[in-house]
Structure formats: structure tokens, C-alpha cells
Design a protein around this motif. Structure first.
Motif, mmCIF file in Angstrom:
data_model
loop_
_atom_site.group_PDB
_atom_site.id
_atom_site.type_symbol
_atom_site.label_atom_id
_atom_site.label_comp_id
_atom_site.label_asym_id
_atom_site.label_seq_id
_atom_site.Cartn_x
_atom_site.Cartn_y
_atom_site.Cartn_z
ATOM 1 N N CYS A 124 0.663 -1.061 0.457
ATOM 2 C CA CYS A 124 -0.237 0.052 -0.073
ATOM 3 C C CYS A 124 0.887 1.172 0.077
ATOM 4 C CB CYS A 124 -0.996 -0.043 1.216
ATOM 5 S SG CYS A 124 -0.173 -0.068 2.624
ATOM 6 N N GLN A 125 0.284 2.551 -0.091
ATOM 7 C CA GLN A 125 0.979 3.655 -0.119
ATOM 8 C C GLN A 125 0.796 4.147 1.365
ATOM 9 O OE1 GLN A 125 0.342 6.242 -3.457
ATOM 10 N NE2 GLN A 125 2.272 5.247 -4.270
ATOM 11 N N LEU A 126 1.892 4.794 1.815
ATOM 12 C CA LEU A 126 1.765 5.248 3.348
ATOM 13 C C LEU A 126 2.666 6.660 3.324
ATOM 14 C CD1 LEU A 126 2.006 2.316 5.625
ATOM 15 C CD2 LEU A 126 0.100 3.413 5.215
ATOM 16 N N GLU A 127 2.409 7.633 3.911
ATOM 17 C CA GLU A 127 3.056 8.894 4.137
ATOM 18 C C GLU A 127 4.218 8.278 5.283
ATOM 19 O OE1 GLU A 127 1.791 13.272 4.318
ATOM 20 O OE2 GLU A 127 1.465 12.534 6.105
ATOM 21 N N ILE A 128 5.313 8.638 4.764
ATOM 22 C CA ILE A 128 6.525 8.351 5.528
ATOM 23 C C ILE A 128 7.552 9.271 5.434
ATOM 24 C CG2 ILE A 128 8.424 6.726 5.569
ATOM 25 C CD1 ILE A 128 6.504 4.690 4.164
#
Length: 206
Positions: A124-128
Motif C-alpha cells: 500500500c502507499q503510506l506517508e513516510i
């Protein structure tokens, strides 16, 4: 990254880094590992203080070379990962079920994988947060979306299985229905994840 953390880095830029004292396990638990735990390969004591957990999560980042750390004020604390730097849980909601990381980020699955130990991983895409300088002396941080692997908590495997159909085929394990969409379940090895997705693992564990 907390503002007071950024200010402390400016004020004390040369604080020695820390290794081995903090771990993040396969159930999303942060653990303190004293010298005895490190010497005897023990998991360490679970951190249960909610304020401290939230502080760690807000200041959780990785370097451009792939090392994950907690920025504890002016000190960078490198973390030993049990598997992935984020753990997924399935939560009830008014509209059915939701996937979230243990630090509260909503997950929109891209691909689903089954590893050799029967564990489920979700991309998934996560804010990192990313440190732009691995030396910490002049470190700046950038937030951006990254595609990462997230390990599904083992307590949710039964719930996952109720919406999955498993089969026996080369490289393909079946399909999982999530929010009325079928996702193929692909086979993968943990070593392949480490090899091809180095940002998911502390360099100390690769």
C-alpha cells in the motif's frame, strides 16, 4: 516530525546514535531492550505508555539508505525490526471493515502476498518521513508517499481467511475479497522481500 525534535537537532547536532535498545515486533509492539535482553536475544519489555508510543510514531523515519529509526529529540535511535516497519489491523467501522496500521494510517491494498510462514503482507502507499542525510549532523526530513509492505497482525489472520479463497498453484495462492474487490494472493519469500525492498528493513537485520 515534532517541532521540538527539529529544534533539538539544531541545538545539539552531534549526539551519538543509539543501536539495539529499541525494537518493533511482528505484532506492532514497541519494545525496550536492555543489555541483558540484547545479549540473550530476548524480545525486551513492551512499551505500554500511550504518550511515549505516540511520540515514537510521530518521529518514525528512515534514511535514504534504508535504516529505520526513531528520532528521540537530538538522538537518533535505530530500531531492530521484527519484520516490517508497519503492522496492519482490521478494524470494524460503520461501513463494514477498515484496514489501518497500528499508528492509525488507513490502508488501501494494492497487492496481497503470502510468505513461507503463512503470514500475509499487503502493499500500500503510506506517508513516510525520510531523513535526507544519514549522518544526522545536518539532517532534514521530507514526507512523501511510498509503496511499502505491511504485515497483517496474526490476530487478524482468521478474519482474513473468512474472506479468502485459497488454491494451490505456482506463485499464486488464491484470492481475497476486500470491500467487494478481489485481490490475488501471490506467494513470496521473506528473503525476497528483504532483497527487493530494502527500505522495509533496518540495515542491522538485512
Amino acid at each position: 516530525m515534532d517541532e521540538q525534535v527539529i529544534r533539538s537537532l539544531v541545538k545539539w547536532p552531534a549526539v551519538p546514535v543509539c543501536h539495539g535498545w529499541l525494537a518493533f515486533d511482528r505484532r506492532g509492539t514497541w519494545r525496550m531492550r536492555n543489555e541483558y535482553a540484547q545479549a540473550n536475544r530476548l524480545p525486551g519489555d513492551a512499551i505500554n505508555h500511550e504518550g511515549l508510543i505516540h511520540f515514537i510514531e510521530r518521529n518514525w523515519a528512515h534514511t535514504e539508505s534504508g535504516e529505520w529509526f526513531f528520532q528521540n529529540g537530538p538522538q537518533r535511535v535505530y530500531v531492530d525490526l521484527g519484520y516490517t516497519p508497519f503492522i496492519a489491523r482490521i478494524y470494524p467501522s460503520n461501513n463494514g471493515l477498515l484496514l489501518r496500521t497500528t499508528d492509525g494510517q488507513e490502508i488501501h491494498p494494492i497487492d496481497i502476498y503470502l510468505d513461507e510462514s503463512g503470514q500475509i503482507l499487503i502493499t500500500c502507499q503510506l506517508e513516510i518521513q525520510i531523513s535526507k542525510d544519514s549522518s544526522q549532523l545536518t539532517s532534514t526530513f521530507e514526507k512523501k508517499l511510498e509503496t511499502v509492505f505491511v504485515l497483517l497482525h496474526d490476530h487478524d489472520l482468521e478474519l482474513f481467511s473468512k474472506s479468502a479463497q485459497f488454491t494451490n498453484a505456482c506463485g499464486y495462492a488464491g484470492k481475497w475479497n476486500w470491500q467487494n474487490k478481489d485481490h490475488e494472493i501471490n506467494l513470496i519469500s521473506s528473503s525476497e522481500i528483504k532483497k527487493n525492498h530494502g527500505l522495509l528493513f533496518s540495515a542491522r537485520n538485512s
